[in-house]
Design a protein around this motif. Structure first.
Motif, PDB file in Angstrom:
ATOM      1  N   VAL A  14      41.509  33.336   4.455  1.00 21.87           N
ATOM      2  CA  VAL A  14      41.062  31.940   4.399  1.00 21.87           C
ATOM      3  C   VAL A  14      40.739  31.575   2.956  1.00 21.87           C
ATOM      4  O   VAL A  14      39.850  32.167   2.345  1.00 21.87           O
ATOM      5  CB  VAL A  14      39.809  31.712   5.277  1.00 21.87           C
ATOM      6  N   SER A  15      41.463  30.615   2.425  1.00 28.78           N
ATOM      7  CA  SER A  15      41.234  30.206   1.039  1.00 28.78           C
ATOM      8  C   SER A  15      40.121  29.166   0.956  1.00 28.78           C
ATOM      9  O   SER A  15      39.777  28.518   1.948  1.00 28.78           O
ATOM     10  CB  SER A  15      42.518  29.613   0.441  1.00 28.78           C
ATOM     11  N   LEU A  16      39.593  29.028  -0.233  1.00 31.47           N
ATOM     12  CA  LEU A  16      38.564  28.009  -0.456  1.00 31.47           C
ATOM     13  C   LEU A  16      39.150  26.615  -0.248  1.00 31.47           C
ATOM     14  O   LEU A  16      38.482  25.726   0.286  1.00 31.47           O
ATOM     15  CB  LEU A  16      38.006  28.144  -1.876  1.00 31.47           C
ATOM     16  N   ASN A  17      40.391  26.435  -0.653  1.00 29.08           N
ATOM     17  CA  ASN A  17      41.057  25.140  -0.444  1.00 29.08           C
ATOM     18  C   ASN A  17      41.155  24.797   1.036  1.00 29.08           C
ATOM     19  O   ASN A  17      40.977  23.641   1.439  1.00 29.08           O
ATOM     20  CB  ASN A  17      42.457  25.152  -1.060  1.00 29.08           C
ATOM     21  N   GLU A  18      41.419  25.817   1.866  1.00 32.47           N
ATOM     22  CA  GLU A  18      41.528  25.585   3.309  1.00 32.47           C
ATOM     23  C   GLU A  18      40.182  25.210   3.908  1.00 32.47           C
ATOM     24  O   GLU A  18      40.104  24.330   4.774  1.00 32.47           O
ATOM     25  CB  GLU A  18      42.094  26.831   3.990  1.00 32.47           C
ATOM     26  N   ILE A  19      39.125  25.842   3.450  1.00 33.06           N
ATOM     27  CA  ILE A  19      37.790  25.487   3.938  1.00 33.06           C
ATOM     28  C   ILE A  19      37.442  24.062   3.532  1.00 33.06           C
ATOM     29  O   ILE A  19      36.899  23.289   4.335  1.00 33.06           O
ATOM     30  CB  ILE A  19      36.742  26.491   3.406  1.00 33.06           C
ATOM     31  N   CYS A  20      37.778  23.699   2.309  1.00 32.69           N
ATOM     32  CA  CYS A  20      37.534  22.323   1.865  1.00 32.69           C
ATOM     33  C   CYS A  20      38.312  21.331   2.725  1.00 32.69           C
ATOM     34  O   CYS A  20      37.793  20.267   3.092  1.00 32.69           O
ATOM     35  CB  CYS A  20      37.933  22.164   0.393  1.00 32.69           C
ATOM     36  N   ARG A  21      39.565  21.688   3.051  1.00 31.26           N
ATOM     37  CA  ARG A  21      40.393  20.804   3.880  1.00 31.26           C
ATOM     38  C   ARG A  21      39.783  20.625   5.266  1.00 31.26           C
ATOM     39  O   ARG A  21      39.696  19.515   5.790  1.00 31.26           O
ATOM     40  CB  ARG A  21      41.807  21.385   4.001  1.00 31.26           C
ATOM     41  N   ARG A  22      39.330  21.734   5.867  1.00 30.98           N
ATOM     42  CA  ARG A  22      38.756  21.662   7.210  1.00 30.98           C
ATOM     43  C   ARG A  22      37.446  20.891   7.237  1.00 30.98           C
ATOM     44  O   ARG A  22      37.095  20.291   8.250  1.00 30.98           O
ATOM     45  CB  ARG A  22      38.539  23.081   7.760  1.00 30.98           C
ATOM     46  N   CYS A  23      36.721  20.944   6.133  1.00 28.21           N
ATOM     47  CA  CYS A  23      35.435  20.235   6.050  1.00 28.21           C
ATOM     48  C   CYS A  23      35.598  18.819   5.520  1.00 28.21           C
ATOM     49  O   CYS A  23      34.623  18.050   5.494  1.00 28.21           O
ATOM     50  CB  CYS A  23      34.472  20.998   5.146  1.00 28.21           C
ATOM     51  N   ASP A  24      36.825  18.496   5.066  1.00 26.65           N
ATOM     52  CA  ASP A  24      37.104  17.182   4.464  1.00 26.65           C
ATOM     53  C   ASP A  24      36.177  16.923   3.272  1.00 26.65           C
ATOM     54  O   ASP A  24      35.536  15.871   3.173  1.00 26.65           O
ATOM     55  CB  ASP A  24      36.954  16.076   5.505  1.00 26.65           C
ATOM     56  N   ILE A  25      36.105  17.915   2.390  1.00 23.50           N
ATOM     57  CA  ILE A  25      35.317  17.769   1.167  1.00 23.50           C
ATOM     58  C   ILE A  25      36.161  18.195  -0.031  1.00 23.50           C
ATOM     59  O   ILE A  25      37.195  18.851   0.127  1.00 23.50           O
ATOM     60  CB  ILE A  25      34.034  18.639   1.205  1.00 23.50           C
ATOM     61  N   SER A  26      35.727  17.816  -1.211  1.00 27.02           N
ATOM     62  CA  SER A  26      36.441  18.200  -2.424  1.00 27.02           C
ATOM     63  C   SER A  26      35.948  19.554  -2.913  1.00 27.02           C
ATOM     64  O   SER A  26      34.810  19.954  -2.633  1.00 27.02           O
ATOM     65  CB  SER A  26      36.220  17.158  -3.526  1.00 27.02           C
ATOM     66  N   LYS A  27      36.799  20.253  -3.652  1.00 19.25           N
ATOM     67  CA  LYS A  27      36.371  21.536  -4.208  1.00 19.25           C
ATOM     68  C   LYS A  27      35.231  21.357  -5.208  1.00 19.25           C
ATOM     69  O   LYS A  27      34.272  22.151  -5.193  1.00 19.25           O
ATOM     70  CB  LYS A  27      37.552  22.263  -4.846  1.00 19.25           C
ATOM     71  N   PRO A  28      35.267  20.317  -6.073  1.00 18.52           N
ATOM     72  CA  PRO A  28      34.111  20.100  -6.959  1.00 18.52           C
ATOM     73  C   PRO A  28      32.814  19.878  -6.182  1.00 18.52           C
ATOM     74  O   PRO A  28      31.750  20.328  -6.606  1.00 18.52           O
ATOM     75  CB  PRO A  28      34.505  18.849  -7.750  1.00 18.52           C
ATOM     76  N   GLY A  29      32.915  19.193  -5.043  1.00 15.48           N
ATOM     77  CA  GLY A  29      31.732  18.974  -4.221  1.00 15.48           C
ATOM     78  C   GLY A  29      31.185  20.278  -3.672  1.00 15.48           C
ATOM     79  O   GLY A  29      29.967  20.496  -3.635  1.00 15.48           O
ATOM     80  N   LEU A  30      32.099  21.151  -3.243  1.00 13.18           N
ATOM     81  CA  LEU A  30      31.667  22.448  -2.738  1.00 13.18           C
ATOM     82  C   LEU A  30      31.038  23.277  -3.856  1.00 13.18           C
ATOM     83  O   LEU A  30      30.028  23.946  -3.658  1.00 13.18           O
ATOM     84  CB  LEU A  30      32.858  23.197  -2.121  1.00 13.18           C
ATOM     85  N   TYR A  31      31.631  23.214  -5.045  1.00 15.32           N
ATOM     86  CA  TYR A  31      31.083  23.954  -6.189  1.00 15.32           C
ATOM     87  C   TYR A  31      29.685  23.456  -6.559  1.00 15.32           C
ATOM     88  O   TYR A  31      28.830  24.245  -6.955  1.00 15.32           O
ATOM     89  CB  TYR A  31      32.009  23.829  -7.393  1.00 15.32           C
ATOM     90  N   ARG A  32      29.469  22.137  -6.445  1.00 16.17           N
ATOM     91  CA  ARG A  32      28.143  21.601  -6.760  1.00 16.17           C
ATOM     92  C   ARG A  32      27.088  22.172  -5.824  1.00 16.17           C
ATOM     93  O   ARG A  32      25.943  22.385  -6.219  1.00 16.17           O
ATOM     94  CB  ARG A  32      28.146  20.073  -6.671  1.00 16.17           C
ATOM     95  N   GLU A  33      27.466  22.425  -4.591  1.00 11.07           N
ATOM     96  CA  GLU A  33      26.513  22.920  -3.582  1.00 11.07           C
ATOM     97  C   GLU A  33      26.345  24.438  -3.632  1.00 11.07           C
ATOM     98  O   GLU A  33      25.238  24.956  -3.488  1.00 11.07           O
ATOM     99  CB  GLU A  33      26.979  22.511  -2.184  1.00 11.07           C
ATOM    100  N   PHE A  34      27.459  25.161  -3.827  1.00  9.63           N
ATOM    101  CA  PHE A  34      27.414  26.627  -3.705  1.00  9.63           C
ATOM    102  C   PHE A  34      27.774  27.369  -5.000  1.00  9.63           C
ATOM    103  O   PHE A  34      27.810  28.591  -5.002  1.00  9.63           O
ATOM    104  CB  PHE A  34      28.371  27.079  -2.592  1.00  9.63           C
ATOM    105  N   LEU A  35      28.070  26.649  -6.060  1.00  8.62           N
ATOM    106  CA  LEU A  35      28.436  27.196  -7.365  1.00  8.62           C
ATOM    107  C   LEU A  35      29.860  27.741  -7.413  1.00  8.62           C
ATOM    108  O   LEU A  35      30.632  27.431  -8.325  1.00  8.62           O
ATOM    109  CB  LEU A  35      27.460  28.286  -7.812  1.00  8.62           C
ATOM    110  N   ASN A  36      30.222  28.576  -6.429  1.00 10.82           N
ATOM    111  CA  ASN A  36      31.568  29.148  -6.395  1.00 10.82           C
ATOM    112  C   ASN A  36      31.819  29.744  -5.006  1.00 10.82           C
ATOM    113  O   ASN A  36      30.971  29.642  -4.113  1.00 10.82           O
ATOM    114  CB  ASN A  36      31.738  30.221  -7.486  1.00 10.82           C
TER     115      ASN A  36
END
Length: 202
Positions: A37-59
């Motif tokens: 499971v890639s980070l891009n796939e998790i972002c797609r399933r959550c309908d969020i941007s990767k920068p948004g995910l990075y802001r919350e979890f750093l990486n």
């Protein structure tokens, strides 16, 4: 006349639902495996941007660590509470067996233990996640050791084994059972095997 002294918020408003992201990531890692499971796939399933995910979890490592922390709270801690209850040895072990081999009728529910799966996929984990997993495992081993030592002090543990050995043995048997369940082996067969394995402890 009133003057509004509230300063406008800077940046984009926070719209990311942390718990939702953790639930999606947890189910994905649990069902499909960490390396699948890639980070891009998790972002797609959550309908969020990767920068948004990075802001919350750093990486990605931060996301995985947050996932295992939530899993620890929801699943691992209740298991360790079973050991801390004052029950006869056999009853405690039977409760651990039932917990480890229980499988939901819901086909969408992941099988096995996420912690064990992540331990078996260390090569796909970041340093923070590996450290947290090692810490959780050591907590479990410590709980098992203290349980045995308390029983021995009360004369309620008859097996001639050190507390360190018993702790490692319990962890190994539960891990093996979880892996069998995750592979789709018959839960009742796994349960019988685990009960036989634990029968040497009392």
């Amino acid at each position: 006349m009133s003057i509004n002294t509230t300063k406008p918020l800077r940046g984009r408003p926070k719209t990311l639902d942390r718990d939702h992201v953790l639930d999606v990531a947890k189910d994905a890692y649990w069902k499909e495996g960490i390396g699948n499971v890639s980070l891009n796939e998790i972002c797609r399933r959550c309908d969020i941007s990767k920068p948004g995910l990075y802001r919350e979890f750093l990486n990605e490592d931060g996301l995985m660590k947050a996932v295992i922390l939530k899993y620890q709270e929801q699943v691992i801690n209740p298991v360790l509470q079973i050991v801390n209850m004052e029950m006869p040895v056999r009853e405690t072990l039977e409760n651990l067996v039932s917990f480890a081999t229980s499988v939901s009728d819901n086909q969408e529910t992941p099988k096995g233990c996420l912690l064990i799966k992540m331990r078996e996929s260390r090569m796909h984990l970041g340093e923070a996640t590996r450290t947290q997993i090692d810490f959780i495992q050591e907590q479990a081993l410590t709980t098992y050791r203290k349980w045995v030592e308390t029983l021995k002090a009360k004369g309620k543990f008859s097996a001639d084994m050190s507390s360190e050995f018993v702790a490692t043995y319990i962890d190994a048997q539960l891990s093996n059972a979880s892996s069998q369940i995750a592979r789709g082996e018959d839960p009742q067969t796994v349960k019988k095997i685990l009960l036989v394995a634990f029968s040497v402890l009392g």
